[in-house]
Write a protein that holds these residues in place. Sequence first.
Motif, PDB file in Angstrom:
ATOM      1  N   ARG A 126     -13.804 -10.193  -2.358  1.00 53.53           N
ATOM      2  CA  ARG A 126     -14.590  -9.003  -2.020  1.00 53.53           C
ATOM      3  C   ARG A 126     -14.970  -9.035  -0.546  1.00 53.53           C
ATOM      4  O   ARG A 126     -15.306 -10.102  -0.024  1.00 53.53           O
ATOM      5  CB  ARG A 126     -15.870  -8.950  -2.855  1.00 53.53           C
ATOM      6  CG  ARG A 126     -15.620  -8.548  -4.274  1.00 53.53           C
ATOM      7  CD  ARG A 126     -16.923  -8.455  -5.063  1.00 53.53           C
ATOM      8  NE  ARG A 126     -16.641  -8.126  -6.443  1.00 53.53           N
ATOM      9  CZ  ARG A 126     -16.208  -9.011  -7.338  1.00 53.53           C
ATOM     10  NH1 ARG A 126     -16.053 -10.263  -6.994  1.00 53.53           N
ATOM     11  NH2 ARG A 126     -15.939  -8.635  -8.578  1.00 53.53           N
TER      12      ARG A 126
ATOM     13  N   LYS B  55       0.834  -1.200   0.000  1.00 46.63           N
ATOM     14  CA  LYS B  55       0.000   0.000   0.000  1.00 46.63           C
ATOM     15  C   LYS B  55       0.876   1.259   0.000  1.00 46.63           C
ATOM     16  O   LYS B  55       0.607   2.224  -0.714  1.00 46.63           O
ATOM     17  CB  LYS B  55      -0.919  -0.021   1.229  1.00 46.63           C
ATOM     18  CG  LYS B  55      -1.936   1.071   1.162  1.00 46.63           C
ATOM     19  CD  LYS B  55      -3.014   0.929   2.177  1.00 46.63           C
ATOM     20  CE  LYS B  55      -4.001   2.084   1.983  1.00 46.63           C
ATOM     21  NZ  LYS B  55      -4.844   2.290   3.120  1.00 46.63           N
TER      22      LYS B  55
ATOM     23  N   GLY C 270      -6.468  -5.949  -8.192  1.00 49.98           N
ATOM     24  CA  GLY C 270      -6.734  -5.024  -7.085  1.00 49.98           C
ATOM     25  C   GLY C 270      -5.835  -3.795  -7.175  1.00 49.98           C
ATOM     26  O   GLY C 270      -6.268  -2.669  -6.912  1.00 49.98           O
ATOM     27  N   VAL C 271      -4.590  -3.990  -7.570  1.00 50.17           N
ATOM     28  CA  VAL C 271      -3.652  -2.871  -7.746  1.00 50.17           C
ATOM     29  C   VAL C 271      -4.191  -1.937  -8.824  1.00 50.17           C
ATOM     30  O   VAL C 271      -4.253  -0.719  -8.660  1.00 50.17           O
ATOM     31  CB  VAL C 271      -2.239  -3.399  -8.128  1.00 50.17           C
ATOM     32  CG1 VAL C 271      -1.354  -2.288  -8.657  1.00 50.17           C
ATOM     33  CG2 VAL C 271      -1.595  -4.083  -6.931  1.00 50.17           C
ATOM     34  N   HIS C 272      -4.622  -2.512  -9.937  1.00 53.49           N
ATOM     35  CA  HIS C 272      -5.125  -1.672 -11.037  1.00 53.49           C
ATOM     36  C   HIS C 272      -6.373  -0.904 -10.621  1.00 53.49           C
ATOM     37  O   HIS C 272      -6.545   0.256 -10.985  1.00 53.49           O
ATOM     38  CB  HIS C 272      -5.416  -2.536 -12.267  1.00 53.49           C
ATOM     39  CG  HIS C 272      -4.170  -3.127 -12.861  1.00 53.49           C
ATOM     40  ND1 HIS C 272      -3.112  -2.351 -13.271  1.00 53.49           N
ATOM     41  CD2 HIS C 272      -3.795  -4.402 -13.081  1.00 53.49           C
ATOM     42  CE1 HIS C 272      -2.152  -3.130 -13.732  1.00 53.49           C
ATOM     43  NE2 HIS C 272      -2.540  -4.377 -13.621  1.00 53.49           N
ATOM     44  N   TYR C 273      -7.233  -1.559  -9.879  1.00 54.25           N
ATOM     45  CA  TYR C 273      -8.463  -0.896  -9.445  1.00 54.25           C
ATOM     46  C   TYR C 273      -8.131   0.349  -8.616  1.00 54.25           C
ATOM     47  O   TYR C 273      -8.777   1.381  -8.733  1.00 54.25           O
ATOM     48  CB  TYR C 273      -9.321  -1.874  -8.639  1.00 54.25           C
ATOM     49  CG  TYR C 273     -10.646  -1.298  -8.220  1.00 54.25           C
ATOM     50  CD1 TYR C 273     -11.662  -1.119  -9.156  1.00 54.25           C
ATOM     51  CD2 TYR C 273     -10.874  -0.913  -6.899  1.00 54.25           C
ATOM     52  CE1 TYR C 273     -12.880  -0.574  -8.783  1.00 54.25           C
ATOM     53  CE2 TYR C 273     -12.091  -0.368  -6.525  1.00 54.25           C
ATOM     54  CZ  TYR C 273     -13.088  -0.200  -7.468  1.00 54.25           C
ATOM     55  OH  TYR C 273     -14.286   0.352  -7.108  1.00 54.25           O
ATOM     56  N   GLN C 274      -7.066   0.231  -7.813  1.00 56.08           N
ATOM     57  CA  GLN C 274      -6.720   1.339  -6.923  1.00 56.08           C
ATOM     58  C   GLN C 274      -6.047   2.495  -7.643  1.00 56.08           C
ATOM     59  O   GLN C 274      -6.223   3.640  -7.264  1.00 56.08           O
ATOM     60  CB  GLN C 274      -5.772   0.849  -5.825  1.00 56.08           C
ATOM     61  CG  GLN C 274      -6.415  -0.084  -4.824  1.00 56.08           C
ATOM     62  CD  GLN C 274      -5.375  -0.578  -3.832  1.00 56.08           C
ATOM     63  OE1 GLN C 274      -4.870   0.173  -3.018  1.00 56.08           O
ATOM     64  NE2 GLN C 274      -5.049  -1.845  -3.907  1.00 56.08           N
ATOM     65  N   ILE C 275      -5.233   2.203  -8.656  1.00 53.98           N
ATOM     66  CA  ILE C 275      -4.407   3.310  -9.169  1.00 53.98           C
ATOM     67  C   ILE C 275      -4.590   3.670 -10.649  1.00 53.98           C
ATOM     68  O   ILE C 275      -4.188   4.753 -11.048  1.00 53.98           O
ATOM     69  CB  ILE C 275      -2.904   3.068  -8.900  1.00 53.98           C
ATOM     70  CG1 ILE C 275      -2.362   1.900  -9.729  1.00 53.98           C
ATOM     71  CG2 ILE C 275      -2.633   2.829  -7.431  1.00 53.98           C
ATOM     72  CD1 ILE C 275      -0.836   1.826  -9.682  1.00 53.98           C
TER      73      ILE C 275
ATOM     74  N   LEU D 144       2.332   1.789  -3.475  1.00 55.05           N
ATOM     75  CA  LEU D 144       1.317   2.293  -4.415  1.00 55.05           C
ATOM     76  C   LEU D 144       1.033   3.767  -4.156  1.00 55.05           C
ATOM     77  O   LEU D 144       0.938   4.577  -5.091  1.00 55.05           O
ATOM     78  CB  LEU D 144       0.017   1.484  -4.289  1.00 55.05           C
ATOM     79  CG  LEU D 144       0.072   0.050  -4.801  1.00 55.05           C
ATOM     80  CD1 LEU D 144      -1.264  -0.636  -4.599  1.00 55.05           C
ATOM     81  CD2 LEU D 144       0.474   0.002  -6.270  1.00 55.05           C
ATOM     82  N   LEU D 145       0.915   4.127  -2.876  1.00 48.86           N
ATOM     83  CA  LEU D 145       0.666   5.535  -2.538  1.00 48.86           C
ATOM     84  C   LEU D 145       1.815   6.411  -3.022  1.00 48.86           C
ATOM     85  O   LEU D 145       1.604   7.488  -3.573  1.00 48.86           O
ATOM     86  CB  LEU D 145       0.527   5.700  -1.017  1.00 48.86           C
ATOM     87  CG  LEU D 145      -0.842   5.381  -0.439  1.00 48.86           C
ATOM     88  CD1 LEU D 145      -0.795   5.452   1.081  1.00 48.86           C
ATOM     89  CD2 LEU D 145      -1.887   6.372  -0.970  1.00 48.86           C
TER      90      LEU D 145
ATOM     91  N   THR E 221     -10.689   2.390 -16.485  1.00 51.79           N
ATOM     92  CA  THR E 221     -10.715   1.348 -15.447  1.00 51.79           C
ATOM     93  C   THR E 221     -12.128   1.147 -14.900  1.00 51.79           C
ATOM     94  O   THR E 221     -12.565   0.005 -14.699  1.00 51.79           O
ATOM     95  CB  THR E 221      -9.730   1.721 -14.314  1.00 51.79           C
ATOM     96  OG1 THR E 221      -8.448   1.879 -14.916  1.00 51.79           O
ATOM     97  CG2 THR E 221      -9.651   0.639 -13.254  1.00 51.79           C
ATOM     98  N   ASP E 222     -12.860   2.237 -14.678  1.00 53.00           N
ATOM     99  CA  ASP E 222     -14.237   2.105 -14.150  1.00 53.00           C
ATOM    100  C   ASP E 222     -15.096   1.291 -15.113  1.00 53.00           C
ATOM    101  O   ASP E 222     -15.865   0.427 -14.696  1.00 53.00           O
ATOM    102  CB  ASP E 222     -14.886   3.490 -13.965  1.00 53.00           C
ATOM    103  CG  ASP E 222     -14.326   4.182 -12.737  1.00 53.00           C
ATOM    104  OD1 ASP E 222     -13.626   3.505 -11.968  1.00 53.00           O
ATOM    105  OD2 ASP E 222     -14.580   5.393 -12.580  1.00 53.00           O
TER     106      ASP E 222
END
Length: 325
Positions: free
Chosen positions: A262, A193, A218-223, A196-197, A241-242
Amino acid sequence: MLRLRELKCHYHTPRGVVQAVDGVSISIQPNEVLGIAGESGCGKSTLLKVLYDYLQPPLRIVSGSYEADFPDGDGKVKTIGPGEIREHWWEFISYIPQGSMSVLNPVIRIENQFFDAVPKRHPLKAKGKEAIRERVAAYLKELELPIEVLKSYPHQLSGGMKQRVLVALGTFLHPQIVLADEPTTALDVVVQKGILLMLIELQQQMENTLVVVSHDMGVHYQISDRLAIMYAGKLVEYGPTDAIFNNPLHPYTQMLIQSLPRVGDRSQRVGISGRPPNLIDPPAGCRFAARCPKAMEHCAHQEPELIQMGPDHFVSCHLYGEVAS
Ligand code: SF4
């Protein structure tokens, strides 16, 4: 900023030609975070190497084109391609490689690895080692990394710290494009985390382009702002991405998303059975056909084209569009 048109890059090995990137077309925009997803062996890391102009035998571009918009001073932009892009490594385009444990030189102190990363042509190089050291120290402070890191050897640092150093190295000269290959693999979730931040904050500060390869959706969803899904050397879907997460079109993308855990969902996650095909002798037609639960008779012999299904949302699958007779 970066344009790929029908790009084919193959490894010419004694065992045969590995079609690692096969007919990929995509434009990568300024100030965006593009994620590249897919299983191991689908061509993601090869694509990143090609973007970095790190073409070494047995890897070759066999057809198609790749070009970049390079700011040539005085507000002018010139188009450069393979063989030229490498002349601008670190300041224009940089690469954060996979495997922080092994990529830093084990016998060189971190400060000297920064010194080596400044190209001879860069004005900072002419100012000498002390000036570079001061600049690096200020940069590490900005990134909230301890200054003691500079005098350390890689083996004295934790895995997370090594990865932070690689991110600092890759962004030190404020490149316009940063390519990151599996930047969080083999790190625990808390360190992941933080990395990524760090990546995303730097991208926002520098307003540059970040291309992140990861098998972790999950990484792609976040960034990521946009996401490209690769399968067996082909780009099978890409878009915002959305849009990809809310309305995945390709069966492979749907299965990758379904396999994500999830919060609150206790149902068993379903993996994708089988393995990607051998890229020395890939199957005809759709390369996903042998694993696809929605495969139709013609999928095994007719290759689907990439078609547009929404604003900047493209997919390559016979479930959409017309089948040629
Ligand atoms: Fe499945 Fe056919 Fe689409 Fe390939 S083209 S993903 S086999 S439905």
